[in-house]
Design an enzyme around this catalytic site. Structure first.
Site, PDB file in Angstrom:
ATOM      1  N   LYS A   1       0.530  -1.394  -0.214  1.00 21.71           N
ATOM      2  CA  LYS A   1       0.152  -0.072   0.236  1.00 21.71           C
ATOM      3  C   LYS A   1       0.750   1.582  -0.096  1.00 21.71           C
ATOM      4  CE  LYS A   1      -3.370   2.526   2.820  1.00 21.71           C
ATOM      5  NZ  LYS A   1      -4.336   2.739   2.271  1.00 21.71           N
TER       6      LYS A   1
ATOM      7  N   CYS B   1     -20.573   7.682  -2.816  1.00 26.69           N
ATOM      8  CA  CYS B   1     -19.931   6.445  -2.108  1.00 26.69           C
ATOM      9  C   CYS B   1     -19.198   7.845  -0.813  1.00 26.69           C
ATOM     10  CB  CYS B   1     -19.042   5.949  -2.252  1.00 26.69           C
ATOM     11  SG  CYS B   1     -18.929   4.113  -0.763  1.00 26.69           S
TER      12      CYS B   1
ATOM     13  N   GLY C   1     -21.822  10.890   3.383  1.00 27.78           N
ATOM     14  CA  GLY C   1     -21.813  10.519   5.301  1.00 27.78           C
ATOM     15  C   GLY C   1     -20.320  11.394   5.740  1.00 27.78           C
ATOM     16  N   SER C   2     -18.495  10.519   5.037  1.00 28.40           N
ATOM     17  CA  SER C   2     -18.117  10.663   5.586  1.00 28.40           C
ATOM     18  C   SER C   2     -17.251  11.188   4.260  1.00 28.40           C
ATOM     19  CB  SER C   2     -17.274   9.814   5.415  1.00 28.40           C
ATOM     20  OG  SER C   2     -16.989   9.353   4.051  1.00 28.40           O
TER      21      SER C   2
ATOM     22  N   ASP D   1     -26.527   2.735   6.731  1.00 25.87           N
ATOM     23  CA  ASP D   1     -25.773   2.330   5.496  1.00 25.87           C
ATOM     24  C   ASP D   1     -25.748   0.266   5.501  1.00 25.87           C
ATOM     25  OD1 ASP D   1     -25.398   4.792   4.465  1.00 25.87           O
ATOM     26  OD2 ASP D   1     -22.937   4.394   5.458  1.00 25.87           O
TER      27      ASP D   1
ATOM     28  N   HIS E   1     -14.383   6.727  -6.209  1.00 25.21           N
ATOM     29  CA  HIS E   1     -13.556   5.945  -6.306  1.00 25.21           C
ATOM     30  C   HIS E   1     -11.746   5.693  -7.312  1.00 25.21           C
ATOM     31  CE1 HIS E   1     -15.774   3.792  -3.400  1.00 25.21           C
ATOM     32  NE2 HIS E   1     -15.124   2.907  -2.820  1.00 25.21           N
TER      33      HIS E   1
ATOM     34  N   LYS F   1     -18.303  -6.587  -6.213  1.00 29.75           N
ATOM     35  CA  LYS F   1     -17.928  -7.372  -5.564  1.00 29.75           C
ATOM     36  C   LYS F   1     -17.255  -7.883  -5.980  1.00 29.75           C
ATOM     37  CE  LYS F   1     -18.409  -4.627  -2.119  1.00 29.75           C
ATOM     38  NZ  LYS F   1     -19.233  -4.380  -1.229  1.00 29.75           N
TER      39      LYS F   1
ATOM     40  N   TRP G   1     -19.027  -7.098   7.192  1.00 33.88           N
ATOM     41  CA  TRP G   1     -17.638  -6.484   6.939  1.00 33.88           C
ATOM     42  C   TRP G   1     -16.608  -6.595   8.301  1.00 33.88           C
ATOM     43  CZ3 TRP G   1     -19.012  -1.071   4.191  1.00 33.88           C
ATOM     44  CH2 TRP G   1     -19.244  -1.323   3.103  1.00 33.88           C
TER      45      TRP G   1
END
Length: 769
Positions: free
Chosen positions: A27, A741, A447-448, A614, A709, A120, A576
């Site tokens: 990463k 998202c 939301g975020s 969510d 994304h 997914k 999750w």
């Protein structure tokens, strides 16, 4: 237990392994490359070192045959697209100019070219990049990555098995490219694709590969006769190649069903099957087709998707039965270990006895080696391991963590009325419009907001004791004030507090609920360089005190506009997390729903008029087999309604879903009875809006107009065009405007510009109406 002779000694193997490294080195290297701080050569060197370390650790643990080709800079399905030359037209120039930059352009997009759609991977939380194909697609083989990595393993003196995504699953996972006429089926390209696979197999054989694994997980889903015929044709063709490696066809995540006799009869050299509880039926089905005489069977008896220790005696019993059904039986996890964290021994914050219940990737490899030893040499050879395993299983079964009578009594007392709103949607909608006073095409976010380095540093400072709780909370308040002020200035209609206090949308709640365990190092790849730490759902669930009310109420005190309360729904809390396997999922979901119901009521009592719960994992967790879906959807939709049904009619309930195929669950979306749903729609060009319209969905919806994304910022006109497409399917009085998202992974400059464009687009289209 007796076994075959030592001449048929069972081998231990895995299909794949976590890619990130002990400290998420991959990463850091990839993101450093994107930011210009890491060179391409340095990135490649980091990747090569991670592969070398993984293979040597696997071999050192006793794994007899290591996988190659499972490593990826971003996504293994994208790697398969590169391998077969399926590069979209809009990215070909970038790939030709620099293959590495072009690869990342396909994954993330550029300002001038949208990325591939992302969705997914079956019923997991891993996201893959969807191949785009059309009748004009020309495939060409590029086996560079596959051969290079195999040769790296050989150079270390290891027995290695390249792993490729199989041709049938590749085509079944693909979608028609943008602009391709409706009705095009990518599977019609099979005869064009098979010669490319033949060339890759020949290259691997020339490099010294004895075995190659071809993954066909799509065959565990319900398949039509034509699709099964395609599988038969594919493996008849590949099996007939004159100079090829031995072929191992692998499936996982569920039972093979009608595809099992097709593959059992195919001229391939072995099958890898899932024999865990998730694939119940494979054992009997294999016996029914007469086993695999003359072939190799790789038996997935260790759960590769969950983190509980294996019941070794049960697995040995299954393996013993399988010995009579194949020429040789080897031992594996049920799927790639990509889906679990690296090493449970690192979790020093978990009580040692409880830690013994856990098996991450390294512990699972030890279990495989033990099972292979027991299968070959008998149970006396692993007596001490079996005794320790029995003790660990008994400890978990009898622990007070797993049984809370108050929680169980509350779930037993639930009635059908508890999961129904007091008024039907039309009456609620009228009450909400009067109460909220929102304009046509109201704008909001999911939301975020960006999780900045300063926020992450503040959490680290709090954990390390460099600041006290009061100092940390002042930083959170500062961030909330900034987020609210930005949203007001930009002109959003329904605001959010931005979630600066939250580390993750599931972990944040899990840390405040009884029955959950949190990890420090349990990172699992979600997509690309996005890693999450799924909490462990170990026992019965309850909510000791409010979790979100304080920060939501503070945000509401800063503005006259409505601020949404933000919760993660019960199905996503399960999906999750690493969920307990000692009771039905529906029972666990009901426990979580009741805990969240208490939070919803407290938010409403504190003055919150819009509450979003969510459920992005509702589609993800849908069983792969159609016959198994009704029971799942019954308890999943009930859990959502149980969470939300206790509010007043004028309290507006939102939900959110993203990066999934929604067409299969439109009725379930309806059954949630949410007042508003927001959905990812940008990369699929508003496909979900059309699906909702075709179903006759009667409530409000916000198909996304900003792909979060990707680092690219959509123009005002792009967002407006998507809105106009949405309006063809959803009436203006029921259409919301929002991103796909949450925004936590984006940077503030991107977010500011994108949301300004989104609001401007909404105003422009509103004026047109």
């Amino acid at each position: 237990m007796t076994t075959k002779s030592a001449a048929a000694a069972a081998r231990a193997t895995v299909y794949g392994y976590p890619r990130q490294g002990r400290h998420r080195e991959l990463k850091k290297a990839v993101e450093g490359y994107w930011k210009g701080r890491v060179t391409a050569d340095a990135l490649r060197a980091t990747a090569a070192e991670l592969r070398r370390t993984t293979w040597q650790e696997l071999a050192g643990a006793g794994i007899d045959e290591v996988p190659t080709g499972d490593f990826s800079y971003y996504d293994h399905v994208l790697d398969a697209s590169v391998m077969v030359g399926a590069v979209p037209e809009r990215h070909r120039a970038a790939v030709a100019a620099d293959p590495l930059d072009g690869y990342f352009a396909m994954a993330r997009g550029t300002q001038d070219a949208a990325p591939l759609e992302m969705t997914k991977w079956f019923d997991t939380n891993y996201h893959y990049l969807v191949p785009e194909l059309g009748p004009d697609t020309v495939f060409s083989a590029d086996s560079t990555q596959q051969v290079t990595e195999f040769e790296e393993a050989l150079a270390l003196g290891l027995t290695a098995r390249p792993v490729l995504l199989g041709p049938v699953s590749y085509l079944l996972l693909a979608k028609p490219a943008p602009g391709v006429a409706e009705g095009f089926d990518p599977l019609t390209l099979l005869d064009r694709l098979l010669p490319v696979y033949a060339e890759v197999l020949a290259d691997l054989r020339a490099a010294g590969a004895e075995w190659v694994q071809l993954d066909e997980p799509a065959l565990v889903q319900d398949r039509t006769p034509a699709q099964l015929d395609a599988a038969e044709r594919a493996y008849r063709s590949l099996g007939a190649l004159a100079d090829r490696p031995r072929l191992l066809v692998a499936s996982y995540f569920d039972r093979l069903g009608d595809a099992l006799p097709v593959l059992a009869k195919a001229p391939v050299d072995g099958l890898a099957l899932d024999f865990t509880e998730a694939a119940a039926g494979n054992l009997d089905a294999l016996a029914a087709v007469g086993g695999l005489p003359g072939k190799r069977l790789v038996a997935g008896v260790v759960n590769g998707r969950n983190i509980w220790v294996n019941d070794l005696e049960r697995s040995l019993s299954v393996l013993g039965t399988l010995l009579g059904l194949a020429d040789r039986v080897d031992v594996a996890a049920s799927c790639s270990l990509l889906h679990v964290p690296l090493d449970a021994s690192l979790e020093r914050d978990i009580e040692p006895q409880i830690r013994r219940w856990l098996a991450f990737a390294r512990q699972k490899t030890a279990e495989l080696v033990t099972l292979a030893k027991g299968l070959t040499r008998g149970t006396d050879a692993i007596a001490s391991e079996l005794a320790a395993n029995r003790a660990d299983l008994a400890s978990r079964a009898s622990s007070p963590i797993t049984h809370d009578q108050a929680v169980r009594g509350r779930t037993t007392a639930v009635t059908e009325a508890d999961a129904r709103r007091s008024q039907p949607y039309p009456e609620r909608a009228a009450a909400q419009r009067a109460h909220l006073g929102l304009p046509l095409l109201p704008t909001t976010t999911i939301g975020s907001f960006p999780q900045t380095g300063e926020l992450r540093a503040a959490r680290a400072d709090l954990r390390a004791g460099r600041i006290d709780t009061a100092g940390y909370e002042e930083r959170i308040k500062d961030e909330i004030r900034e987020v609210i002020a930005f949203q007001e200035k930009t002109g959003l209609d329904v605001l959010v507090h931005g979630e600066p206090e939250r580390n993750d949308m599931v972990q944040y709640f899990a840390e405040q609920l009884t029955g959950y365990l949190a990890t420090r190092h349990g990172w699992v790849q979600s997509y690309g360089t996005r890693y999450v730490r799924p909490p462990i759902l170990a026992g019965d669930i309850s909510r000791p005190e409010p979790m979100t009310v304080r920060w939501t109420t503070y945000a509401q005190s800063l503005t006259e506009r409505p601020v949404k309360g933000m919760l993660t729904g019960p199905v996503t809390m399960l999906a999750w997390s690493f969920v307990r396997d000692d009771q039905p999922l529906g029972e666990t979901a009901r426990q979580v729903a009741l805990a969240l119901r208490d939070e919803v009521r407290d938010l409403e009592a504190a003055g919150t008029s819009v509450i979003q719960v969510d459920e992005p994992a509702l589609r993800e967790t849908l069983p792969l087999r159609t016959a198994d879906r009704p029971a799942y959807l019954d308890w999943a939709t009930e859990a959502f309604r149980l969470t939300t049904a206790g509010v007043r009619p004028d309290t507006q309930i939102h939900t959110h879903m993203c990066y999934a195929e929604f067409g299969d669950i439109v009725q379930a979306i309806d059954d949630l009875d949410a007042d508003v749903i927001s959905l990812e729609a940008t990369r699929s060009h508003m496909q979900v809006a059309r699906e909702l319209a075709a179903h006759g969905y009667p409530r409000e919806a916000g198909p996304g107009v900003y792909d979060i994304h990707s680092p690219r910022v959509p123009s005002t006109e792009e967002a407006a065009d998507l809105l106009r497409i949405g309006l063809r399917a959803i009436p203006a009085e029921r259409l919301w405007v929002n991103p796909d998202c949450g925004l936590k992974t984006r940077d503030w400059p991107e977010v500011r510009s994108a949301l300004e464009h989104l609001v401007t687009a909404a105003r422009a289209v509103r004026a047109e109406l």
